[in-house]
Design a protein around this motif. Structure first.
Motif, PDB file in Angstrom:
ATOM      1  N   THR A  56      -6.226   8.739  -6.575  1.00  0.00           N
ATOM      2  CA  THR A  56      -6.579   7.973  -7.375  1.00  0.00           C
ATOM      3  C   THR A  56      -5.058   7.522  -8.401  1.00  0.00           C
ATOM      4  OG1 THR A  56      -8.646   8.877  -7.911  1.00  0.00           O
ATOM      5  CG2 THR A  56      -7.855   7.642  -9.640  1.00  0.00           C
ATOM      6  N   TYR A  57      -4.431   8.424  -8.449  1.00  0.00           N
ATOM      7  CA  TYR A  57      -3.066   8.377  -9.220  1.00  0.00           C
ATOM      8  C   TYR A  57      -2.094   7.253  -8.218  1.00  0.00           C
ATOM      9  CZ  TYR A  57      -4.722  11.914 -12.379  1.00  0.00           C
ATOM     10  OH  TYR A  57      -5.302  12.622 -13.266  1.00  0.00           O
ATOM     11  N   PHE A  58      -2.201   7.875  -7.219  1.00  0.00           N
ATOM     12  CA  PHE A  58      -1.223   7.009  -6.228  1.00  0.00           C
ATOM     13  C   PHE A  58      -1.710   5.558  -6.231  1.00  0.00           C
ATOM     14  CE2 PHE A  58       0.190   5.333  -1.798  1.00  0.00           C
ATOM     15  CZ  PHE A  58       1.347   5.604  -1.864  1.00  0.00           C
ATOM     16  N   GLY A  59      -3.024   5.189  -6.031  1.00  0.00           N
ATOM     17  CA  GLY A  59      -3.577   3.992  -6.150  1.00  0.00           C
ATOM     18  C   GLY A  59      -3.514   3.083  -7.359  1.00  0.00           C
ATOM     19  N   THR A  60      -3.467   3.699  -8.410  1.00  0.00           N
ATOM     20  CA  THR A  60      -3.301   3.258  -9.828  1.00  0.00           C
ATOM     21  C   THR A  60      -1.886   2.748 -10.090  1.00  0.00           C
ATOM     22  OG1 THR A  60      -4.915   4.417 -10.726  1.00  0.00           O
ATOM     23  CG2 THR A  60      -3.486   3.627 -12.349  1.00  0.00           C
ATOM     24  N   PHE A  61      -0.971   3.416  -9.558  1.00  0.00           N
ATOM     25  CA  PHE A  61       0.489   3.358  -9.848  1.00  0.00           C
ATOM     26  C   PHE A  61       0.850   2.174  -8.628  1.00  0.00           C
ATOM     27  CE2 PHE A  61       4.840   3.665  -8.434  1.00  0.00           C
ATOM     28  CZ  PHE A  61       5.704   3.735  -9.620  1.00  0.00           C
ATOM     29  N   THR A  93       6.909   4.822  -4.286  1.00  0.00           N
ATOM     30  CA  THR A  93       5.686   4.897  -3.671  1.00  0.00           C
ATOM     31  C   THR A  93       6.081   5.339  -2.312  1.00  0.00           C
ATOM     32  OG1 THR A  93       5.572   2.630  -2.859  1.00  0.00           O
ATOM     33  CG2 THR A  93       4.254   3.328  -4.818  1.00  0.00           C
ATOM     34  N   THR A  94       7.156   4.924  -1.680  1.00  0.00           N
ATOM     35  CA  THR A  94       7.580   5.499  -0.218  1.00  0.00           C
ATOM     36  C   THR A  94       7.803   6.901  -0.256  1.00  0.00           C
ATOM     37  OG1 THR A  94       8.310   3.361   0.423  1.00  0.00           O
ATOM     38  CG2 THR A  94       9.165   5.092   1.537  1.00  0.00           C
ATOM     39  N   ILE A  95       8.648   7.317  -1.306  1.00  0.00           N
ATOM     40  CA  ILE A  95       8.958   8.777  -1.266  1.00  0.00           C
ATOM     41  C   ILE A  95       7.825   9.601  -1.828  1.00  0.00           C
ATOM     42  CG2 ILE A  95      10.259  10.387  -2.917  1.00  0.00           C
ATOM     43  CD1 ILE A  95      12.377   8.028  -3.287  1.00  0.00           C
ATOM     44  N   GLY A 100       4.236  13.476  -0.699  1.00  0.00           N
ATOM     45  CA  GLY A 100       3.094  13.994  -1.261  1.00  0.00           C
ATOM     46  C   GLY A 100       1.684  14.166  -0.109  1.00  0.00           C
ATOM     47  N   PHE A 101       1.995  13.024   0.749  1.00  0.00           N
ATOM     48  CA  PHE A 101       0.869  12.611   1.663  1.00  0.00           C
ATOM     49  C   PHE A 101       0.964  12.994   2.931  1.00  0.00           C
ATOM     50  CE2 PHE A 101      -0.112  10.109  -2.186  1.00  0.00           C
ATOM     51  CZ  PHE A 101      -1.513  10.563  -2.414  1.00  0.00           C
ATOM     52  N   ALA A 102       2.034  12.788   3.339  1.00  0.00           N
ATOM     53  CA  ALA A 102       2.654  12.974   4.886  1.00  0.00           C
ATOM     54  C   ALA A 102       2.209  14.095   5.389  1.00  0.00           C
ATOM     55  CB  ALA A 102       3.775  12.263   5.208  1.00  0.00           C
ATOM     56  N   PRO A 103       2.713  15.205   4.687  1.00  0.00           N
ATOM     57  CA  PRO A 103       2.633  16.641   5.128  1.00  0.00           C
ATOM     58  C   PRO A 103       1.230  17.024   5.442  1.00  0.00           C
ATOM     59  CG  PRO A 103       4.325  16.575   3.366  1.00  0.00           C
ATOM     60  CD  PRO A 103       3.693  15.351   3.448  1.00  0.00           C
TER      61      PRO A 103
END
Length: 150
Positions: A56-61, A93-95, A100-103
């Motif tokens: 949700t935070y990632f999407g809002t940002f 967002t790339t970083i 934060g997500f890829a691992p």
């Protein structure tokens, strides 16, 4: 610079690219905000332990970054710093996605697709447009200074 003139110009298709980049970023970010768990399950290709990820935070940002890019298309020369803010947001967002997500998702064709086509590819036209906007803005400032000296 235009071949027929010595003055730099800002091509209209750059504005279209800014609009497109903004809308594309908003759309993908909306998927993260409102369909985050389902989207992550799809990206993870079966890994079901993804509830703790801050979608949700990632999407809002991401929506905020997309809006900044979209709005910068209206006055790209005057609001050149909004384009830079959009580039910075895409880098963040790339970083964020990479660390934060890829691992948790694992590196697979879906997560790599998201990272490359939704984050990294857009940096190339955004940087080119930013540099061109800056060039045109500096030209106008130089002309203004020349006029003031007269």
């Amino acid at each position: 610079m235009d071949q027929n003139h010595s003055t730099p110009y800002f091509p209209m298709h750059f504005r279209g690219l800014l609009l497109l980049a903004g809308m594309y970023t908003i759309a993908w970010s909306a998927f993260f905000k409102w369909f985050g768990p389902q989207l992550l399950l799809w990206m993870a290709m079966g890994n079901t332990e993804l509830e703790s990820l801050p979608v949700t935070y990632f999407g809002t940002f991401g929506i905020l970054v997309g809006l900044i890019i979209f709005v910068s298309a209206f006055y790209p020369v005057s609001w050149v710093w909004l384009i830079l803010a959009g580039i910075t947001g895409k880098i963040i967002t790339t970083i964020w996605f990479t660390l934060g997500f890829a691992p948790d998702l694992g590196w697979n064709k879906r997560s790599i697709f998201h990272l490359v086509f939704n984050e990294l590819v857009w940096l190339i036209p955004l940087i080119i447009i930013f540099l061109r906007s800056l060039q045109v803005k500096n030209y106008f400032l130089e002309k203004e200074l020349e006029e003031a000296k007269k």
